[in-house]
Design an enzyme around this catalytic site. Structure first.
Site, PDB file in Angstrom:
ATOM      1  N   THR A 196       0.598  -1.288  -0.333  1.00 49.65           N
ATOM      2  CA  THR A 196       0.028   0.275   0.286  1.00 49.65           C
ATOM      3  C   THR A 196       1.088   1.417  -0.415  1.00 49.65           C
ATOM      4  O   THR A 196       2.295   0.901   0.773  1.00 49.65           O
ATOM      5  CB  THR A 196      -0.539   0.037   1.219  1.00 49.65           C
ATOM      6  OG1 THR A 196      -1.803  -0.821   1.249  1.00 49.65           O
ATOM      7  CG2 THR A 196      -1.687   1.360   1.662  1.00 49.65           C
ATOM      8  N   ARG A 224     -14.885  -6.716   0.196  1.00 45.06           N
ATOM      9  CA  ARG A 224     -14.101  -6.403   1.546  1.00 45.06           C
ATOM     10  C   ARG A 224     -13.170  -4.812   1.244  1.00 45.06           C
ATOM     11  O   ARG A 224     -12.892  -4.792  -0.179  1.00 45.06           O
ATOM     12  CB  ARG A 224     -13.332  -6.717   1.584  1.00 45.06           C
ATOM     13  CG  ARG A 224     -11.998  -6.512   2.348  1.00 45.06           C
ATOM     14  CD  ARG A 224     -11.075  -6.663   2.403  1.00 45.06           C
ATOM     15  NE  ARG A 224     -10.016  -5.830   4.151  1.00 45.06           N
ATOM     16  CZ  ARG A 224      -8.925  -4.979   4.169  1.00 45.06           C
ATOM     17  NH1 ARG A 224      -8.447  -5.343   3.002  1.00 45.06           N
ATOM     18  NH2 ARG A 224      -8.130  -5.166   4.963  1.00 45.06           N
ATOM     19  N   GLY A 226     -10.464  -2.316   3.069  1.00 42.93           N
ATOM     20  CA  GLY A 226      -9.697  -1.648   4.163  1.00 42.93           C
ATOM     21  C   GLY A 226      -9.585  -0.639   5.125  1.00 42.93           C
ATOM     22  O   GLY A 226     -10.883   0.288   4.778  1.00 42.93           O
ATOM     23  N   ASP A 227      -8.603   0.084   5.380  1.00 44.56           N
ATOM     24  CA  ASP A 227      -8.925   0.664   6.347  1.00 44.56           C
ATOM     25  C   ASP A 227      -8.565   2.326   5.678  1.00 44.56           C
ATOM     26  O   ASP A 227      -8.335   3.446   5.343  1.00 44.56           O
ATOM     27  CB  ASP A 227      -7.892   0.966   7.309  1.00 44.56           C
ATOM     28  CG  ASP A 227      -6.882   0.666   6.886  1.00 44.56           C
ATOM     29  OD1 ASP A 227      -6.926  -0.575   5.855  1.00 44.56           O
ATOM     30  OD2 ASP A 227      -5.267   1.389   7.047  1.00 44.56           O
ATOM     31  N   THR A 246      -0.815   1.506   6.925  1.00 42.44           N
ATOM     32  CA  THR A 246      -0.270   0.270   5.975  1.00 42.44           C
ATOM     33  C   THR A 246      -0.602  -0.846   6.851  1.00 42.44           C
ATOM     34  O   THR A 246       0.306  -0.575   7.980  1.00 42.44           O
ATOM     35  CB  THR A 246       0.728   0.428   5.069  1.00 42.44           C
ATOM     36  OG1 THR A 246       1.035  -0.686   4.807  1.00 42.44           O
ATOM     37  CG2 THR A 246       2.347   0.776   5.634  1.00 42.44           C
ATOM     38  N   GLY A 247      -1.319  -1.688   6.451  1.00 41.66           N
ATOM     39  CA  GLY A 247      -1.129  -2.520   7.833  1.00 41.66           C
ATOM     40  C   GLY A 247      -2.396  -3.414   7.244  1.00 41.66           C
ATOM     41  O   GLY A 247      -3.275  -3.083   6.407  1.00 41.66           O
TER      42      GLY A 247
HETATM   43  N1  ASP Z   1      -3.954  -1.877   4.609  1.00 41.37           N
HETATM   44  C1  ASP Z   1      -4.374  -1.884   3.348  1.00 41.37           C
HETATM   45  C2  ASP Z   1      -5.811  -2.950   3.586  1.00 41.37           C
HETATM   46  O1  ASP Z   1      -5.876  -3.730   4.943  1.00 41.37           O
HETATM   47  C3  ASP Z   1      -3.539  -3.279   3.570  1.00 41.37           C
HETATM   48  C4  ASP Z   1      -1.989  -2.786   2.901  1.00 41.37           C
HETATM   49  O2  ASP Z   1      -1.607  -1.254   3.924  1.00 41.37           O
HETATM   50  O3  ASP Z   1      -0.973  -3.001   2.750  1.00 41.37           O
HETATM   51  O4  ASP Z   1      -6.846  -2.993   3.266  1.00 41.37           O
END
Ligand code: ASP
Length: 348
Positions: A196, A224, A226-227, A246-247
């Site tokens: 990300t 889905r 994400g954040d 990111t996570g």
């Molecule tokens: N945070 C992102 C998600 O959950 C993924 C990522 O940070 O790589 O969609």
């Protein structure tokens, strides 16, 4: 210790009031969850040069007096176009073999924000997030509606095949096999959220902005989200603080991670590094999540906490020299090696 980054540039207007210009700063990430054994020298080189290019591109905006929003947009666009990152071209695949992209941007001074989720034909989702903020009465749009809005602004749509890379396809095949054997393990989870991209910037007016763009997590299902596109979870900026995360997104949503960091700074007057470390390296792991973030405050202080093996990251400050790093134990003079469950921070 906090310090003001005022440069000795005083502009006297008709009123005789002086306006000092702030020394601009840009911080970027290209995702947490780097696994050292999966890196090749060629990949490492490509990632470092892409991060450098993103820093240079964003910083050029700041140096020419453009806004932190412009810098964030420019840096993220470079990384979206680079297949080494899980954003734009090179995004990860959903369980049913599609690319569904999310992005958000936020202006710290006005608290305006724009976000898109689950778009499949937008080359640069960060540009559409910005258009949502600037050209619509809404904050967040999803899927086909967001794409129709893009077309109404004159933004071209791309064929969904544009986003495909063989590497991401193979990652999905691996994840599907793991699904079939019902043996998810920590590495698999880490690899699912990798690459990300995000940026936070402080412009010469002292205004902060944050942005994030992602393909989400490999093997995601059922639409889905994400954040990253959720204001306050993966992306947030106000007058004091800007954060891009990111996570493992579910944990960033549940901890409202980016907003939590900024509220610690704004309301509790916690130093940025402590605030960011508390949320990223204490709250999120205590719930079973992992990842990292970049954070920047109005004094130009930077924090880059992460609790994975590494996080693609970089910053550029007053001297205009881009600094990039990948691994947690990388001794490149710009980041404190992050011990487990502690933060790593850089000072411009
Ligand atoms: N945070 C992102 C998600 O959950 C993924 C990522 O940070 O790589 O969609």
């Amino acid at each position: 210790m906090k310090h003001r980054l005022w440069v000795a540039l005083a502009v006297f207007g008709m009123t005789g009031v002086s306006h000092a210009a702030v020394s601009p700063v840009l911080v970027i990430h290209g995702g947490a969850g780097v696994i050292r054994r999966d890196m090749t020298p060629a990949k490492e080189k490509a990632v470092r040069s892409a991060l450098t290019l993103a820093l240079q591109s964003g910083y050029a905006q700041l140096k020419s007096g453009k806004s932190s929003l412009d810098a964030v947009t420019a840096a993220i666009t470079v990384m979206e176009d680079d297949p080494n990152f899980n954003a734009g071209k090179g995004s990860v695949f959903t369980n049913d073999g599609k690319n569904e992209l999310d992005a958000a941007i936020m202006d710290g001074i006005t608290l305006r924000a724009g976000a898109v989720a689950g778009v499949r034909r937008i080359k640069n989702p960060i540009l559409l997030a910005r258009a949502v903020m600037e050209k619509s009465p809404h904050v967040m749009m999803s899927g086909a509606g967001a794409e129709a809005f893009a077309q109404s602004t004159g933004m071209p749509l791309v064929d969904p095949s544009y986003f495909r890379t063989e590497e991401r396809w193979q990652q999905l095949q691996k994840a599907l096999k793991e699904d079939a054997h019902e043996k998810p393990h920590q590495d698999a989870e880490t690899a699912k959220h990798f690459g990300t991209v995000g940026a936070v910037a402080l412009d010469t007016q002292g205004h902060l902005a944050a942005g994030t763009s992602t393909g989400g997590m490999t093997d995601k299902r059922w639409g889905r989200i994400g954040d990253s596109p959720i204001i306050g979870a993966g992306t947030y900026a106000n007058g004091d603080c800007a954060v891009s995360g990111t996570g493992w997104g579910e944990y960033y949503i549940r901890t409202v991670a980016a907003h939590s960091i900024c509220m610690r700074v704004t309301l509790m007057r916690e130093p940025l590094k402590e605030a960011a470390a508390e949320v990223i390296n204490q709250e999120i792991p205590s719930m079973g999540g992992n990842g990292g973030a970049i954070a920047l405050d109005a004094d130009g202080d930077i924090a880059v906490p992460f609790n994975t093996d590494g996080m693609y990251r970089g910053w550029i400050g007053a001297d205009g020299v881009p600094h990039v790093a990948i691994y947690g134990d990388e001794d490149d003079g710009i980041a404190d090696p992050p011990p487990a469950s502690a933060d790593s921070s850089m000072q411009p």
